[in-house]
Each structure stands twice: as C-alpha cells, then as structure tokens.
Write a protein that holds these residues in place. Structure first.
Motif, mmCIF file in Angstrom:
data_model
loop_
_atom_site.group_PDB
_atom_site.id
_atom_site.type_symbol
_atom_site.label_atom_id
_atom_site.label_comp_id
_atom_site.label_asym_id
_atom_site.label_seq_id
_atom_site.Cartn_x
_atom_site.Cartn_y
_atom_site.Cartn_z
ATOM 1 N N GLU A 175 58.495 59.169 28.040
ATOM 2 C CA GLU A 175 57.729 58.061 28.611
ATOM 3 C C GLU A 175 58.120 57.816 30.063
ATOM 4 O O GLU A 175 57.268 57.536 30.910
ATOM 5 C CB GLU A 175 57.927 56.795 27.775
ATOM 6 N N TYR A 176 59.412 57.924 30.360
ATOM 7 C CA TYR A 176 59.890 57.782 31.730
ATOM 8 C C TYR A 176 59.275 58.859 32.628
ATOM 9 O O TYR A 176 58.806 58.569 33.733
ATOM 10 C CB TYR A 176 61.416 57.869 31.747
ATOM 11 N N LEU A 177 59.262 60.093 32.148
ATOM 12 C CA LEU A 177 58.722 61.192 32.948
ATOM 13 C C LEU A 177 57.230 61.010 33.204
ATOM 14 O O LEU A 177 56.760 61.195 34.332
ATOM 15 C CB LEU A 177 58.972 62.535 32.249
ATOM 16 N N VAL A 178 56.479 60.633 32.179
ATOM 17 C CA VAL A 178 55.035 60.439 32.321
ATOM 18 C C VAL A 178 54.744 59.292 33.285
ATOM 19 O O VAL A 178 53.832 59.374 34.108
ATOM 20 C CB VAL A 178 54.387 60.177 30.939
ATOM 21 N N ALA A 179 55.539 58.230 33.212
ATOM 22 C CA ALA A 179 55.304 57.059 34.061
ATOM 23 C C ALA A 179 55.683 57.298 35.523
ATOM 24 O O ALA A 179 55.108 56.677 36.410
ATOM 25 C CB ALA A 179 56.087 55.862 33.522
ATOM 26 N N ASN A 180 56.635 58.203 35.778
ATOM 27 C CA ASN A 180 57.165 58.329 37.135
ATOM 28 C C ASN A 180 56.854 59.636 37.859
ATOM 29 O O ASN A 180 57.134 59.737 39.052
ATOM 30 C CB ASN A 180 58.687 58.127 37.093
ATOM 31 N N PHE A 181 56.317 60.615 37.165
ATOM 32 C CA PHE A 181 56.055 61.910 37.795
ATOM 33 C C PHE A 181 54.679 62.417 37.392
ATOM 34 O O PHE A 181 54.272 62.273 36.244
ATOM 35 C CB PHE A 181 57.126 62.930 37.392
ATOM 36 N N GLU A 182 53.973 63.017 38.359
ATOM 37 C CA GLU A 182 52.632 63.502 38.070
ATOM 38 C C GLU A 182 52.578 65.010 37.888
ATOM 39 O O GLU A 182 51.923 65.491 36.976
ATOM 40 C CB GLU A 182 51.675 63.089 39.181
ATOM 41 N N LYS A 183 53.251 65.760 38.764
ATOM 42 C CA LYS A 183 53.110 67.217 38.725
ATOM 43 C C LYS A 183 54.424 67.943 38.481
ATOM 44 O O LYS A 183 54.457 68.906 37.725
ATOM 45 C CB LYS A 183 52.490 67.720 40.029
ATOM 46 N N GLU A 184 55.483 67.501 39.158
ATOM 47 C CA GLU A 184 56.753 68.212 39.071
ATOM 48 C C GLU A 184 57.908 67.235 38.909
ATOM 49 O O GLU A 184 57.851 66.112 39.399
ATOM 50 C CB GLU A 184 57.005 69.039 40.341
ATOM 51 N N VAL A 185 58.936 67.708 38.236
ATOM 52 C CA VAL A 185 60.158 66.928 38.082
ATOM 53 C C VAL A 185 61.314 67.925 38.019
ATOM 54 O O VAL A 185 61.172 69.013 37.461
ATOM 55 C CB VAL A 185 60.111 66.028 36.820
ATOM 56 N N SER A 186 62.435 67.562 38.610
ATOM 57 C CA SER A 186 63.582 68.474 38.586
ATOM 58 C C SER A 186 64.318 68.364 37.256
ATOM 59 O O SER A 186 64.330 67.309 36.622
ATOM 60 C CB SER A 186 64.539 68.164 39.739
ATOM 61 N N SER A 187 64.933 69.452 36.859
ATOM 62 C CA SER A 187 65.720 69.428 35.620
ATOM 63 C C SER A 187 66.896 68.467 35.774
ATOM 64 O O SER A 187 67.328 67.858 34.798
ATOM 65 C CB SER A 187 66.203 70.836 35.260
ATOM 66 N N GLN A 188 67.384 68.272 37.000
ATOM 67 C CA GLN A 188 68.468 67.322 37.235
ATOM 68 C C GLN A 188 68.019 65.891 36.923
ATOM 69 O O GLN A 188 68.775 65.110 36.357
ATOM 70 C CB GLN A 188 68.979 67.397 38.686
ATOM 71 N N THR A 189 66.786 65.560 37.305
ATOM 72 C CA THR A 189 66.252 64.230 37.027
ATOM 73 C C THR A 189 66.146 64.003 35.521
ATOM 74 O O THR A 189 66.508 62.935 35.018
ATOM 75 C CB THR A 189 64.869 64.053 37.689
ATOM 76 N N ILE A 190 65.674 65.013 34.814
ATOM 77 C CA ILE A 190 65.571 64.910 33.355
ATOM 78 C C ILE A 190 66.965 64.737 32.756
ATOM 79 O O ILE A 190 67.184 63.881 31.892
ATOM 80 C CB ILE A 190 64.856 66.139 32.765
ATOM 81 N N GLY A 191 67.916 65.536 33.225
ATOM 82 C CA GLY A 191 69.288 65.449 32.729
ATOM 83 C C GLY A 191 69.908 64.084 32.984
ATOM 84 O O GLY A 191 70.621 63.543 32.135
#
Length: 169
Positions: free
Chosen positions: A94-110
């Motif tokens: 939910e955080y990823l969907v709300a804050n990123f549209e196309k790309e996200v770093s694996s560090q951010t996910i971690g």
C-alpha cells in the motif's frame, strides 16, 4: 477449489467475509466428498506496474512474492502468524502504490519493510536488516542489535538496557 485433504474439486462455500484490509476475502469451505472444512483467501488482483531498481542498477518488475519471502525468512521460528505476514506485505505494498508511480528502488522497499518489522518483531527486524544492509561482520550485527535494545528501552520508560550495567553497583 481443490480440497487440501482429499484433492477433490467439489466443495461448498459455508461463509464469506472481508478481511481487515478489505483487499482480501476469507471463505470457509466444506468438501462435499470428505466433509472436512478449510479456509481460503481470495485477493483482489491489482496490476501494480512498478519497476524495482536493484542495487546494480538493473530494473525488474515488482513482485509481491519477493517481499513475502524475505519477511518469511526473517520471521523463521518467530511468533508471527502467516496472517500477520500478509498484513505486513499489504502495508508495504500500500505504501508503494501510494507513493510511487513507475519506479522504486529496492533500498526504499527494504527500508519500509525494516520499519514495519521493527514494530512487529525485533528479532525478525535484525535478521532482515542483516541481509538487507549486507552486514560485513559480526560487529555490524552487534551494533544493530544494540541499537534495537537501546530503542526498545527508550520506548518503555523505566526499562533498563542490558548494556547499562546494574543500577545497584
């Protein structure tokens, strides 16, 4: 749906209800062949079209299962239910969907997984952090564990850290 016990494909839905996050439906079923009951979960399929940028700069499609597997490994033999693991994955997603549209770093996910695991289970958090942050030696592991202990003591007033010594001396 196949019965997990007798493998027959003949069952009846006894009860259906939405789960807490409303993105999943829990169904109680009864096999018409063997009569045993079991629970299934149906997830609403959302097409998350995120690319994950890995440490080496390569891009791979987002895969929810990768997050779940990382959390499961960190939570191995810890008192964290599979339902709670799914809630953690949902929160991260939910955080990823709300804050990123196309790309996200694996560090951010971690980092997001680390934040959630720190709240849920300190041991699972340290395990996850040891892989995610690529600890080089035991010293890095000990530093992170000490930080967790220190923060835990700060969160609970009056609790003494294991590293502060005995107050009666």
């Amino acid at each position: 749906m196949r019965c997990p016990f007798c493998k027959e494909d003949d069952d009846k839905v006894i009860d259906s209800r939405a789960t807490d996050n409303a993105r999943c439906i829990r169904r109680r079923r009864r096999c018409l062949k063997c009569g045993r009951r079991f629970t299934t979960y149906e997830r609403i399929e959302e097409s998350i079209r995120l690319a994950v940028i890995k440490r080496d700069g390569s891009r791979v499609p987002y895969n929810r299962e990768n997050i779940r597997q990382g959390i499961v490994r960190a939570a191995y033999k810890r008192p964290i239910s599979s339902e709670r693991i799914e809630q953690i994955v949902d929160e991260v997603e939910e955080y990823l969907v709300a804050n990123f549209e196309k790309e996200v770093s694996s560090q951010t996910i971690g980092e997001k997984i680390s934040q959630v695991l720190r709240r849920v289970d300190k041991v699972a958090y340290v395990r996850f952090a040891s892989v995610y942050r690529q600890f080089e030696d035991v010293g890095d592991f000990i530093e992170e564990a000490q930080d967790v202990i220190k923060r835990s003591a700060e969160e609970i007033p009056g609790q003494q850290s294991l590293f502060e010594g005995n107050p009666s001396t």
